[in-house]
Design a protein around this motif. Structure first.
Motif, PDB file in Angstrom:
ATOM      1  N   GLN A 182       0.842  -1.188   0.000  1.00 15.65           N
ATOM      2  CA  GLN A 182       0.000   0.000   0.000  1.00 15.65           C
ATOM      3  C   GLN A 182       0.879   1.241   0.000  1.00 15.65           C
ATOM      4  O   GLN A 182       1.793   1.362   0.807  1.00 15.65           O
ATOM      5  N   VAL A 183       0.547   2.164  -0.890  1.00 14.17           N
ATOM      6  CA  VAL A 183       1.433   3.306  -1.111  1.00 14.17           C
ATOM      7  C   VAL A 183       1.631   4.146   0.152  1.00 14.17           C
ATOM      8  O   VAL A 183       2.704   4.700   0.385  1.00 14.17           O
ATOM      9  N   GLU A 184       0.587   4.225   1.026  1.00 16.65           N
ATOM     10  CA  GLU A 184       0.715   5.065   2.219  1.00 16.65           C
ATOM     11  C   GLU A 184       1.716   4.514   3.229  1.00 16.65           C
ATOM     12  O   GLU A 184       2.161   5.242   4.121  1.00 16.65           O
ATOM     13  N   ASN A 185       2.073   3.226   3.091  1.00 18.48           N
ATOM     14  CA  ASN A 185       3.032   2.624   4.022  1.00 18.48           C
ATOM     15  C   ASN A 185       4.436   2.511   3.443  1.00 18.48           C
ATOM     16  O   ASN A 185       5.327   1.943   4.079  1.00 18.48           O
ATOM     17  N   GLN A 186       4.647   3.036   2.247  1.00 20.94           N
ATOM     18  CA  GLN A 186       5.969   2.958   1.627  1.00 20.94           C
ATOM     19  C   GLN A 186       6.867   4.087   2.133  1.00 20.94           C
ATOM     20  O   GLN A 186       6.393   5.178   2.473  1.00 20.94           O
ATOM     21  N   ALA A 187       8.162   3.801   2.169  1.00 20.40           N
ATOM     22  CA  ALA A 187       9.133   4.770   2.702  1.00 20.40           C
ATOM     23  C   ALA A 187       9.088   6.098   1.945  1.00 20.40           C
ATOM     24  O   ALA A 187       9.181   7.170   2.561  1.00 20.40           O
ATOM     25  N   ASN A 188       8.946   6.060   0.630  1.00 23.35           N
ATOM     26  CA  ASN A 188       8.887   7.293  -0.154  1.00 23.35           C
ATOM     27  C   ASN A 188       7.721   8.175   0.271  1.00 23.35           C
ATOM     28  O   ASN A 188       7.868   9.391   0.452  1.00 23.35           O
ATOM     29  N   THR A 189       6.543   7.569   0.430  1.00 25.18           N
ATOM     30  CA  THR A 189       5.343   8.322   0.813  1.00 25.18           C
ATOM     31  C   THR A 189       5.504   8.910   2.209  1.00 25.18           C
ATOM     32  O   THR A 189       5.181  10.081   2.459  1.00 25.18           O
ATOM     33  N   ILE A 190       5.995   8.108   3.142  1.00 27.98           N
ATOM     34  CA  ILE A 190       6.173   8.551   4.526  1.00 27.98           C
ATOM     35  C   ILE A 190       7.196   9.680   4.599  1.00 27.98           C
ATOM     36  O   ILE A 190       7.009  10.672   5.310  1.00 27.98           O
ATOM     37  N   CYS A 191       8.269   9.529   3.852  1.00 26.91           N
ATOM     38  CA  CYS A 191       9.321  10.548   3.799  1.00 26.91           C
ATOM     39  C   CYS A 191       8.759  11.891   3.309  1.00 26.91           C
ATOM     40  O   CYS A 191       8.995  12.937   3.924  1.00 26.91           O
ATOM     41  N   ALA A 192       7.987  11.854   2.233  1.00 29.00           N
ATOM     42  CA  ALA A 192       7.412  13.087   1.680  1.00 29.00           C
ATOM     43  C   ALA A 192       6.413  13.713   2.646  1.00 29.00           C
ATOM     44  O   ALA A 192       6.360  14.939   2.806  1.00 29.00           O
ATOM     45  N   GLU A 193       5.609  12.871   3.319  1.00 31.34           N
ATOM     46  CA  GLU A 193       4.620  13.382   4.270  1.00 31.34           C
ATOM     47  C   GLU A 193       5.288  14.038   5.481  1.00 31.34           C
ATOM     48  O   GLU A 193       4.862  15.100   5.953  1.00 31.34           O
ATOM     49  N   MET A 194       6.357  13.416   5.986  1.00 26.90           N
ATOM     50  CA  MET A 194       7.091  14.010   7.116  1.00 26.90           C
ATOM     51  C   MET A 194       7.661  15.366   6.727  1.00 26.90           C
ATOM     52  O   MET A 194       7.564  16.331   7.492  1.00 26.90           O
ATOM     53  N   ALA A 195       8.261  15.421   5.557  1.00 22.02           N
ATOM     54  CA  ALA A 195       8.859  16.673   5.105  1.00 22.02           C
ATOM     55  C   ALA A 195       7.799  17.764   4.959  1.00 22.02           C
ATOM     56  O   ALA A 195       8.009  18.916   5.345  1.00 22.02           O
ATOM     57  N   ARG A 196       6.644  17.404   4.405  1.00 22.57           N
ATOM     58  CA  ARG A 196       5.566  18.379   4.227  1.00 22.57           C
ATOM     59  C   ARG A 196       5.104  18.940   5.570  1.00 22.57           C
ATOM     60  O   ARG A 196       4.957  20.144   5.737  1.00 22.57           O
ATOM     61  N   LYS A 197       4.893  18.040   6.547  1.00 26.47           N
ATOM     62  CA  LYS A 197       4.387  18.482   7.853  1.00 26.47           C
ATOM     63  C   LYS A 197       5.449  19.241   8.655  1.00 26.47           C
ATOM     64  O   LYS A 197       5.115  20.089   9.483  1.00 26.47           O
ATOM     65  N   ALA A 198       6.715  18.929   8.424  1.00 20.30           N
ATOM     66  CA  ALA A 198       7.792  19.604   9.154  1.00 20.30           C
ATOM     67  C   ALA A 198       8.292  20.850   8.427  1.00 20.30           C
ATOM     68  O   ALA A 198       9.168  21.550   8.928  1.00 20.30           O
ATOM     69  N   SER A 199       7.728  21.113   7.226  1.00 21.47           N
ATOM     70  CA  SER A 199       8.176  22.222   6.372  1.00 21.47           C
ATOM     71  C   SER A 199       9.638  22.047   5.959  1.00 21.47           C
ATOM     72  O   SER A 199      10.387  23.025   5.820  1.00 21.47           O
ATOM     73  N   GLY A 200      10.058  20.784   5.783  1.00 26.95           N
ATOM     74  CA  GLY A 200      11.423  20.490   5.353  1.00 26.95           C
ATOM     75  C   GLY A 200      11.480  20.122   3.877  1.00 26.95           C
ATOM     76  O   GLY A 200      10.512  20.292   3.140  1.00 26.95           O
ATOM     77  N   GLU A 201      12.623  19.599   3.464  1.00 35.28           N
ATOM     78  CA  GLU A 201      12.817  19.161   2.083  1.00 35.28           C
ATOM     79  C   GLU A 201      12.868  17.641   2.044  1.00 35.28           C
ATOM     80  O   GLU A 201      13.061  16.984   3.070  1.00 35.28           O
TER      81      GLU A 201
END
Length: 343
Positions: A182-201
């Motif tokens: 499932q795409v929501e549990n993949q490292a790429n998706t999680i990485c992008a979501e963390m960056a978005r919420k933390a205002s990071g890259e």
């Protein structure tokens, strides 16, 4: 404090039980606010009649607000909950368990959140919140690279990520390729979501987790892949999950031959493509692109996030050899590990 709690448990057991129930309500409201009473009752497996009286009490104490959109914590409620967390850890002897696991597993720190995520999935969000707090405390002054794996526990860390001034300069990267799950549990998706919420890259790694020798040799020579791999290996913080061997073999759609090998050698845990038996010995390794166990030894801060009583044996097996320094887990897994140690 400990003596007072012991006396209360003996003379006023109902008081401790009531405090625990109201603590659970406040915790869940904080996690899911705004939330309706019916949803809250269902999630806590509590009757609406009992919850109604508890909500009335908490509202009268100025700890929650009730509006058409649902219940939310007041500032006073949030401050009380923060103070109550340490008290509840002592009430349920979680501080003692944290200390014992830290000593037995030779870790820098162990953080246990109350509850069992096998019974209450929302407990994973509490583990996620604890992991986010640890990450923020260990940010370097500059050059933060945060590598994250996939899985439901790490997805909960992303769910609980909040903006932070220091994290605006952080770079989030996936610790490995995708599992085809499932795409929501993949490292790429999680990485992008963390960056978005933390205002990071963030940077992504667009390769499968499991490869043939030929594909592996070809992909690691790709300039774009090599660049991401260098960033991943330069991480200052790694946040990863720990899986059960059988579950991870199924998620990887492993061949029957590999499944039989894992069964024969009694594999119980998996992390970073390595499978471990109960002693913590590596019994199988998947050829993967991403962080390897040996890479972790040079990374300043490695946080393992995993919980649920059913996963206690897997967590313990991995930590016998895995170079993680901190464990964030729940009460269910912690007590399961402690029971095994006492046998």
């Amino acid at each position: 404090m400990n003596r007072l709690l012991d006396i209360q448990k003996k003379l006023l057991p109902d008081l401790v039980e009531t405090m625990g129930m109201r603590y659970r309500i406040l915790r869940f409201v904080r996690l899911m606010q705004p939330i309706g009473r019916r949803s809250l009752a269902t999630s806590l497996e509590m009757s609406e009649r009992i919850l109604r009286s508890e909500v009335t009490f908490l509202k009268e104490q100025g700890l929650i607000d009730v509006a058409a959109s649902g219940m939310t914590l007041t500032e006073e409620g949030y401050n009380l909950l923060v103070q109550l967390e340490e008290v509840m850890k002592e009430t349920f002897d979680l501080k003692t368990i944290e200390r014992k696991l830290k000593e037995q597993l030779h870790l820098q720190d162990v953080i246990i959140v109350p509850g069992d995520s096998d019974e209450f999935p929302w407990v994973k969000k509490e583990m996620g919140r604890a992991a986010v707090s640890l990450m923020k405390k260990r940010l370097a002054k500059k050059g933060n690279i945060i590598a994250v794996t996939g899985g439901t526990s790490i997805s909960s860390v992303a769910d609980m990520m909040t903006p932070d001034g220091e994290m605006e300069n952080a770079l989030f990267v996936p610790a490995r390729g995708g599992l085809g799950e499932q795409v929501e549990n993949q490292a790429n998706t999680i990485c992008a979501e963390m960056a978005r919420k933390a205002s990071g890259e963030y940077r992504l790694l667009h390769v499968p987790d499991q490869l043939s020798k030929e594909s592996y040799a070809s992909l690691v020579e790709e300039p774009s892949v090599r660049e991401i791999l260098n960033l991943i290996r330069s991480a200052t913080i790694v946040v990863h999950g720990i899986g059960e061997a059988k579950t991870m073999a199924e998620r990887r759609q492993s061949s029957q031959e590999i499944v039989e090998k894992l069964l024969q050698k009694q594999a119980v845990a998996e992390a970073f493509g390595y499978y471990f038996d109960q002693r913590g010995d590596i019994i199988h390794k998947v050829l993967t692109i991403g962080l390897q166990l040996e890479d972790l030894t040079s990374i300043p801060y490695v946080i393992a996030v995993a919980g649920g009583a059913s996963k206690g044996h897997a967590i313990q097996a991995y930590l016998k050899q895995g170079p993680s320094q901190v464990l964030v887990t729940d009460e269910g897994a912690a007590k399961a590990m402690l029971d095994e140690m006492d046998v």
